[in-house]
Design an enzyme around this catalytic site. Structure first.
Site, PDB file in Angstrom:
ATOM      1  N   CYS A   1       0.869  -1.176   0.000  1.00  8.37           N
ATOM      2  CA  CYS A   1       0.000   0.000   0.000  1.00  8.37           C
ATOM      3  C   CYS A   1       0.902   1.220   0.000  1.00  8.37           C
ATOM      4  O   CYS A   1       2.007   1.180  -0.521  1.00  8.37           O
ATOM      5  CB  CYS A   1      -0.941  -0.029   1.204  1.00  8.37           C
ATOM      6  SG  CYS A   1      -0.087  -0.053   2.787  1.00  8.37           S
ATOM      7  N   ALA A   2       0.461   2.310   0.593  1.00  3.02           N
ATOM      8  CA  ALA A   2       1.230   3.547   0.526  1.00  3.02           C
ATOM      9  C   ALA A   2       2.497   3.511   1.373  1.00  3.02           C
ATOM     10  O   ALA A   2       3.464   4.215   1.074  1.00  3.02           O
ATOM     11  CB  ALA A   2       0.367   4.731   0.967  1.00  3.02           C
TER      12      ALA A   2
END
Length: 693
Positions: A24-25
């Site tokens: 993810c981020a």
């Protein structure tokens, strides 16, 4: 970085232990065959790793921060990892999670992990809309506190038509929240999201509320409700605006039904009969049973918390900010968000967000303390991380960049942050608690939304500065890290001293050099002095790098990007392009640093030294490469104008994602200024960013 990648693979058990890997981020997300033997301390010793988060079901998260995409690519480029996803694993979060769910509960608490992932994915895509609405709410609250308008949050108060219209700007998001949640929740469970949307829309139609005119009142479980006979069955009429529990329950039942129908109905007629039969079953089930159950379930949870608050607002105000630092990293805070929304819908106000603000500002204060120390110690990397995280927090009320980028990496921060939470909670509790008539993100911009602005301001300021001061005094690093920071600072000061000592010598040598230079004609563009040439403004002006647009379209400020991570400048400053074409080109001669197969983002290091991120659309990583034809790979040296990717706008539109493309300078701290240049019509030869060295 490749060394970091290989160390991470080794410490999680090697390639043979890895079923799937996504990111993810900020985090690498591993699906493993066996996670029981992993040494968490060994994972966190690896350079570049900020922390490790073991999860049930043999899932394991490694927190990297902003460099996660590069580390992920390095891992996937390792020789042993080349066949990952070809048979025993997949590359998207959705696929990994679906595979895990299909195997049933794994581990004692895997069902709990799945539940909170479901809640998170149901809310996360609409957080931008909620954030935008919260600023409208803040504006209305400010106007109300100044006496410009009456009580804007009271439906019994009649506002002038102009202010009624402004009020609609935030009411639309919250009233139709059940439809937004129904869409996301159904999509999260891999069913047709528009079918889920349509089912929930039935009970929100004005005609459904009109049925209440023929209803008779009834008291159920302490609730006064209206019940009408429909085909001989009792139908309870509720106002479902702002409700979130009914769509969550509805989607959880609709999804398995939808998948079962797809299995038993011939593919030739699925498009017609699967949606029809799903709606035929789910619409009455939602109206007669699921909707009321959802309303009562939400009310029960809300009433339980309200009972604690009623018994002792002081205890409640202290408890909430002390719990949040542990709930947010685990995703356990999502149900409380739902309760906040329900409180506003049923009570007309919420009492949780005030104490929550003490936690948020303690979190931001700890980040400010880290920023102070990084500036003092000339730690450029941490300064950049802390600056972005602090901006996202104070302006957007977003704690994740601080939490994952810094706080979970350095455990010494938590005691300092908890002290800030405690101080703020005590102040709020001593003041009798706080109310707000609407759901807002607790940032500097939303302070006017609270009923007692003075109490709230004092509490969050105390939380912020307590945490900040303690981090500065106690530091956030261990002895070895502090020693390394002091060494870097000493080296920087020594370099500054050497530069200062060299400057007089250079000045003394300048006249001799000028004397031998000779006079220059005015046409040369420089001024002349006796016996030589003097530097002009052009000679001494900072060097500027101009970056052209990577695609045709409209250039707008990054503040218009519908993702707070980009719009607040956490990743970097620059410009955003609303594309009118489908080809992204390299804006200058550059080396491709990252080029994922998904084609949604490219990291470029321009020959000028500028590091650039070109992110095609928002959340387009979820497409898994569908509609993207990638033309380059990591390590390629490409020329200005050379295509990076060709994408299909229709695929992005069909998925419901924004096509706006952030173009951001990610090493902005190496420069004195990064300026985006908005324009209504840009081509690939139009300058859109100026970087000054």
């Amino acid at each position: 970085m490749s060394s970091t990648a290989s160390q991470i693979v080794d410490v999680v058990g090697g390639r043979d232990n890895i079923v799937g890997l996504t990111h993810c981020a900020t985090r690498l997300r591993f699906q493993l065959r066996d996670s029981s033997s992993i040494d968490k301390a060994e994972v966190e010793k690896i350079p570049g790793v900020m922390g490790a988060v073991p999860q049930s079901g043999n899932r394991y998260q490694v927190v990297i921060g902003g460099a996660v995409n590069g580390v992920y690519n390095d891992i996937m480029n390792l020789p042993d990892m080349q066949n990952l996803g070809s048979g025993d694993g997949e590359q998207s979060d959705a696929d990994v999670k679906a595979a895990h769910r299909s195997k049933g509960p794994r581990g004692k608490f895997s069902w709990l992990d799945n539940l909170f992932e479901y809640l998170s994915d149901s809310f996360r895509p609409i957080m931008g809309a909620l954030l935008g609405a919260s600023l409208f709410i803040t504006f209305m609250a400010l106007m109300g506190s100044m006496g410009v308008i009456g009580n804007w949050a009271d439906s019994r108060v009649s506002l002038p038509p102009s202010w009624q219209f402004v009020n609609l700007a935030w009411q639309c998001v919250f009233y139709f929240l059940p439809l937004l949640v129904a869409y996301n929740a159904t999509k999260r469970l891999n069913a047709d999201p528009w079918v889920g949307f349509s089912v929930m829309a039935v009970v929100m139609l004005p005609g459904f509320a009109e049925l209440g005119k023929a209803a008779h009142p009834l008291t159920l479980g302490g609730f006064k409700v209206n019940v009408v006979d429909v085909f001989g069955l009792p139908l309870t009429i509720f106002n479902y605006g702002s409700q979130v529990f009914p769509p969550l329950i509805m989607a959880a039942i609709l999804a398995p039904l939808y998948k079962w129908l797809k299995k038993v109905i011939s593919p030739n007629v699925q498009m017609i009969f699967v949606p029809f039969l799903t709606m035929l079953i789910m619409i009455p089930l939602t109206a007669f049973l699921i909707g009321p159950i959802g309303v009562y379930a939400g009310a029960g949870l809300a009433n339980g918390l309200k009972a604690v608050n009623d018994v002792s607002p002081f205890i409640f105000a202290v408890l909430i900010p002390l719990l949040y630092p542990f709930m947010v990293p685990l995703g356990l805070h999502w149900p409380l968000n739902a309760v906040m929304l329900l409180n506003i819908q049923t009570l007309g106000y919420d009492y949780i967000q005030g104490p929550m603000g003490a936690w948020n500002f303690a979190c931001f204060g700890a980040t400010a303390g880290v920023l102070f120390l990084s500036i003092r110690d000339k730690d450029v990397t941490m300064r950049q991380t802390a600056t972005g995280a602090l901006a996202a927090g104070l302006l957007g009320g977003i704690s994740e960049p601080s939490l994952y980028g810094i706080h979970l990496r350095y455990k010494k921060i938590y005691p300092s942050m908890l002290a800030g939470c405690l101080v703020g909670g005590i102040i709020i509790g001593a003041g009798g608690g706080l109310h707000t008539p609407a759901f807002v993100f607790t940032s500097l911009l939303t302070i006017p939304a609270f009923d007692n602005i003075g109490l709230y301001s004092v509490a969050i300021a105390a939380s912020f500065f307590t945490a900040m001061a303690l981090v500065i005094v106690r530091d956030y690093r261990d002895d070895d890290e502090k020693a390394a920071a002091k060494a870097r600072c000493a080296e920087a000061r020594a370099a500054d001293t050497q530069g200062a000592m060299a400057e007089p010598a250079a000045v003394a040598a300048a006249p001799a050099a000028v004397a031998t230079a000779g006079a220059t004609s005015p046409e040369s563009g420089t001024a002349t002095v006796e016996g030589g040439e003097a530097p002009t403004t052009t000679d001494v002006a900072p060097e500027a790098v101009t970056i052209t647009s990577p695609l045709k379209g409209r250039a707008v400020s990054i503040s218009q990007i519908p993702d707070p991570v980009f719009s607040t400048g956490v990743v970097g400053d620059g410009i955003a392009i609303e594309p009118s074409d489908n080809t992204v080109v390299c804006p200058a001669d550059a080396t491709v640093v990252t080029a994922p197969d998904s084609g949604h983002a490219f990291g470029l290091k321009l020959d000028s030294g500028v590091e650039l991120l070109v992110h095609v659309g928002i959340d387009t990583v979820e497409l898994g490469g569908k509609g993207f034809d990638v033309k380059v790979k990591a390590g390629d040296h490409v020329s200005a104008g050379q295509p990076l990717v060709v994408f299909d706008p229709a695929v992005i539109d069909e998925a419901g994602y924004s096509k706006i493309t952030p173009v951001l300078v990610t090493n902005g701290f190496d420069y004195s200024n990064v300026t985006g240049i908005p324009a209504d019509d840009v081509t690939t030869s139009t300058p859109v960013i100026t970087v000054v060295k």
